[in-house]
Write a protein that holds these residues in place. Structure first.
Motif, short mmCIF file in Angstrom:
data_model
loop_
_atom_site.label_atom_id
_atom_site.label_comp_id
_atom_site.label_asym_id
_atom_site.label_seq_id
_atom_site.Cartn_x
_atom_site.Cartn_y
_atom_site.Cartn_z
N LEU A 86 5.60 4.90 -5.03
CA LEU A 86 6.51 5.31 -5.64
C LEU A 86 6.47 4.86 -6.75
O LEU A 86 6.46 4.13 -7.33
CB LEU A 86 7.15 5.26 -4.77
CG LEU A 86 7.74 6.36 -3.93
CD1 LEU A 86 9.01 5.76 -2.67
CD2 LEU A 86 7.98 7.68 -3.49
N GLN A 87 6.75 5.51 -8.21
CA GLN A 87 7.35 5.34 -9.61
C GLN A 87 8.02 4.17 -9.37
O GLN A 87 9.05 5.35 -8.90
CB GLN A 87 6.22 5.90 -10.69
CG GLN A 87 5.46 6.28 -10.22
CD GLN A 87 4.21 5.42 -10.71
OE1 GLN A 87 4.36 4.63 -12.00
NE2 GLN A 87 3.24 4.90 -10.32
N GLY A 88 8.74 3.13 -9.68
CA GLY A 88 9.95 3.09 -9.46
C GLY A 88 9.88 1.67 -8.94
O GLY A 88 11.38 1.27 -8.59
N ILE A 89 8.93 1.50 -7.77
CA ILE A 89 9.20 0.36 -6.77
C ILE A 89 8.34 -0.55 -6.99
O ILE A 89 6.89 0.42 -7.71
CB ILE A 89 9.46 1.12 -5.78
CG1 ILE A 89 10.50 1.76 -5.35
CG2 ILE A 89 9.02 -0.27 -4.36
CD1 ILE A 89 11.07 2.16 -3.92
N ILE A 149 13.52 -2.58 -8.66
CA ILE A 149 13.92 -1.07 -8.32
C ILE A 149 14.09 -0.77 -9.68
O ILE A 149 15.01 -1.26 -10.62
CB ILE A 149 14.80 -0.91 -7.73
CG1 ILE A 149 14.53 -1.20 -6.57
CG2 ILE A 149 15.28 0.52 -7.22
CD1 ILE A 149 13.88 -0.98 -5.52
N ASP A 150 13.63 -0.21 -9.73
CA ASP A 150 13.39 0.59 -11.92
C ASP A 150 14.28 1.86 -11.60
O ASP A 150 13.39 3.18 -11.09
CB ASP A 150 12.69 0.10 -12.33
CG ASP A 150 11.88 0.97 -13.68
OD1 ASP A 150 13.44 2.05 -14.33
OD2 ASP A 150 11.10 0.94 -14.48
N GLU A 151 15.49 1.56 -11.44
CA GLU A 151 16.44 2.64 -11.25
C GLU A 151 15.61 4.24 -12.19
O GLU A 151 16.32 5.46 -12.00
CB GLU A 151 17.91 2.85 -12.06
CG GLU A 151 18.55 4.18 -11.53
CD GLU A 151 19.88 4.01 -11.53
OE1 GLU A 151 21.10 4.65 -11.48
OE2 GLU A 151 20.51 2.07 -12.25
N GLU A 152 15.60 3.67 -13.51
CA GLU A 152 15.07 5.07 -14.52
C GLU A 152 13.69 5.69 -13.83
O GLU A 152 13.60 7.64 -14.36
CB GLU A 152 15.01 4.44 -15.52
CG GLU A 152 14.63 5.68 -16.95
CD GLU A 152 14.52 5.34 -18.23
OE1 GLU A 152 13.80 5.55 -19.33
OE2 GLU A 152 14.90 3.94 -19.14
N GLU A 185 1.15 -0.97 -0.03
CA GLU A 185 0.01 0.16 0.63
C GLU A 185 0.55 0.81 0.32
O GLU A 185 0.61 2.10 -1.21
CB GLU A 185 -1.27 -0.24 1.05
CG GLU A 185 -1.32 0.97 1.15
CD GLU A 185 -2.65 1.49 2.74
OE1 GLU A 185 -3.03 2.66 2.84
OE2 GLU A 185 -2.89 0.46 3.32
N LEU A 186 1.87 1.09 0.63
CA LEU A 186 3.01 2.70 0.89
C LEU A 186 3.73 2.86 -0.18
O LEU A 186 4.82 3.50 -0.08
CB LEU A 186 3.39 2.46 2.29
CG LEU A 186 2.74 2.42 3.74
CD1 LEU A 186 3.42 2.31 4.99
CD2 LEU A 186 1.50 3.83 3.33
N LEU A 187 4.69 1.74 -0.89
CA LEU A 187 5.48 2.09 -1.81
C LEU A 187 4.91 1.58 -3.51
O LEU A 187 5.91 1.94 -3.93
CB LEU A 187 6.97 0.65 -1.04
CG LEU A 187 7.36 1.07 0.15
CD1 LEU A 187 8.85 0.07 0.42
CD2 LEU A 187 7.35 3.09 -0.14
N ASP A 188 4.22 -0.08 -3.14
CA ASP A 188 3.92 -0.26 -4.72
C ASP A 188 3.75 1.14 -5.75
O ASP A 188 2.26 1.77 -5.83
CB ASP A 188 3.33 -1.45 -4.66
CG ASP A 188 3.08 -1.58 -6.56
OD1 ASP A 188 3.63 -3.18 -5.57
OD2 ASP A 188 2.57 -1.63 -7.20
N GLU A 189 4.28 0.39 -7.07
CA GLU A 189 4.00 2.20 -7.51
C GLU A 189 2.56 2.03 -7.81
O GLU A 189 1.54 2.77 -9.09
CB GLU A 189 4.28 1.90 -9.07
CG GLU A 189 4.66 0.57 -9.89
CD GLU A 189 5.77 0.74 -10.72
OE1 GLU A 189 6.64 1.19 -11.04
OE2 GLU A 189 5.64 -0.14 -11.48
N ASP A 190 0.91 0.74 -7.71
CA ASP A 190 0.45 0.79 -8.19
C ASP A 190 -0.72 1.01 -7.13
O ASP A 190 -1.69 1.36 -7.11
CB ASP A 190 0.81 -1.03 -8.92
CG ASP A 190 0.65 -0.99 -10.22
OD1 ASP A 190 1.00 -0.27 -11.23
OD2 ASP A 190 0.72 -2.71 -10.35
#
Length: 382
Positions: free
Chosen positions: A278-281, A301-304, A268-273
């Motif tokens: 956060l976008q990228g996690i 982790i999507d660094e870009e 809930e707190l981190l997933d980009e969906d």
């Protein structure tokens, strides 16, 4: 003062002291005593099998399993490259030849490539070690179909998956470790229940299981005159370890419930969906058709997209008192294993580079999960 949050620590209650006191008072602190049999019985009942054999480690269990399955010199054994090295080392102990296989998106062995390899090498492979990574479950339906078709023995490394079971399909109701020929569990300090160290073996064939028990006690046939009828191993669990285990196994369902609650909060707190993410996690999911034990939580982790790489994020979290770690280095790239065959390893390097494991203890509180997420967001925004 910096808040310290460890990756995965034991969850022990003071009541365990009573079991340890009994070991000390009776003198049964080594490889004999009532708690060993009691722990074996409790594990067997929990996973729904007739009996189980305890060992000093999961690695010892894998070694005994390979020996009991007749894996020996020059036999080829399919193993994942993305796993802990202890899943593969016993293949070498037996003089056998590991063949490294790629992973799928569950991090478990890629069964499409497994089938492709078996087609090209019909009759040359004797066994497959299916490792249930982080409490997920490898595609056991497919693996067992291939095992029957190509005459393979199947060893389930369920050292990370005690408590995971199938909820649909052919093996509905089966626990991880009880589908293949032999299954192995581990009770290392970071596992979902712990005895400090130690492992457990279950098997479909009771004669094979009892042979592994015999091998684990140095193949002794006469305790008074020290008669040994084959080369055995001193792989026995200690009574003091089992004393911890008989208390721990009674709490496993509560531990799994906590794991699932904390996993969902991280999602809930981190997933980009998630709106709060956060976008990228991406928090890697567990497979459908399972009640997974949710042992470890993996951030992809999507660094870009995130603006920060896995390694930098990891280093800064550690610097702020939050223990985390990368996934293992691929085994086929390690010095002892570079000379062995690695079959089309394409997906595993991506996960090796981009996965970060975050705190997941069964004692982890809601406040601690939120603190980890807040720190990640803080680092990303800097």
């Amino acid at each position: 003062m910096k808040k310290e949050i460890q990756l995965s620590v034991p969850n022990l209650d003071i009541e365990i002291v009573e079991n340890l006191r009994e070991c000390i008072e009776t003198g049964w602190v080594s490889t004999g005593g009532k708690f060993i049999g009691e722990f074996e019985k409790k594990i067997a009942e929990y996973v729904g099998v007739e009996s189980a054999v305890s060992t000093q480690s999961g690695t010892a269990g894998i070694h005994l399993a390979l020996k009991a399955l007749g894996i020996g010199k020059e036999d080829k054994v399919i193993v994942p490259s993305l796993t802990f090295v202890a899943a593969v080392n016993p293949v070498i102990y037996q003089g056998a030849i590991p063949v490294f296989m790629d992973c799928d998106d569950s991090l478990c062995i890629d069964t499409n490539k497994l089938e492709e390899y078996l087609k090209k090498n019909r009759g040359k492979v004797k066994a497959v070690i299916a490792v249930h990574i982080f409490g997920n479950l490898a595609n056991m339906e497919r693996i067992m179909e291939l095992a029957e078709k190509y005459g393979l023995k199947v060893l389930e490394d369920a050292t990370e998956a005690l408590g995971t079971y199938v909820t649909e399909g052919k093996y509905k109701g089966h626990y991880a470790g009880t589908i293949g020929d032999i299954g192995i569990y581990s009770f290392n300090a970071n596992k979902i229940i712990t005895t400090g160290g130690g492992g457990m073996i279950v098997a479909k064939d009771e004669e094979i299981l009892e042979h592994m028990r015999h091998l684990s006690i140095t193949a002794k046939t006469d305790s008074l005159y020290f008669i040994h009828d084959e080369v055995g191993y001193n792989y026995r669990m200690l009574n003091t370890q089992a004393a911890l285990g008989v208390s721990q196994i009674d709490k496993i369902e509560r531990f799994i419930k906590t794991k699932i609650i904390n996993y969902n909060l991280y999602k809930e707190l981190l997933d980009e969906d998630s709106p709060k993410g956060l976008q990228g996690i991406r928090l890697l999911p567990f497979n459908d058709g399972l009640r997974a034990n949710h042992w470890f939580y993996s951030l992809l982790i999507d660094e870009e997209k995130l603006g920060i790489g896995r390694n930098e994020l990891m280093d800064r979290l550690i610097g702020n008192g939050i223990q985390c770690r990368p996934i293992w280095k691929l085994i086929h790239t390690l010095c002892p294993y570079e000379r062995y065959e690695a079959f089309e390893i394409e997906k595993a390097p991506y996960y090796e580079k981009n996965i970060l494991n975050i705190p997941c203890s069964t004692s982890l509180t809601t406040e601690e999960v939120k603190h980890v997420c807040e720190m990640i967001k803080k680092i990303v925004k800097q």
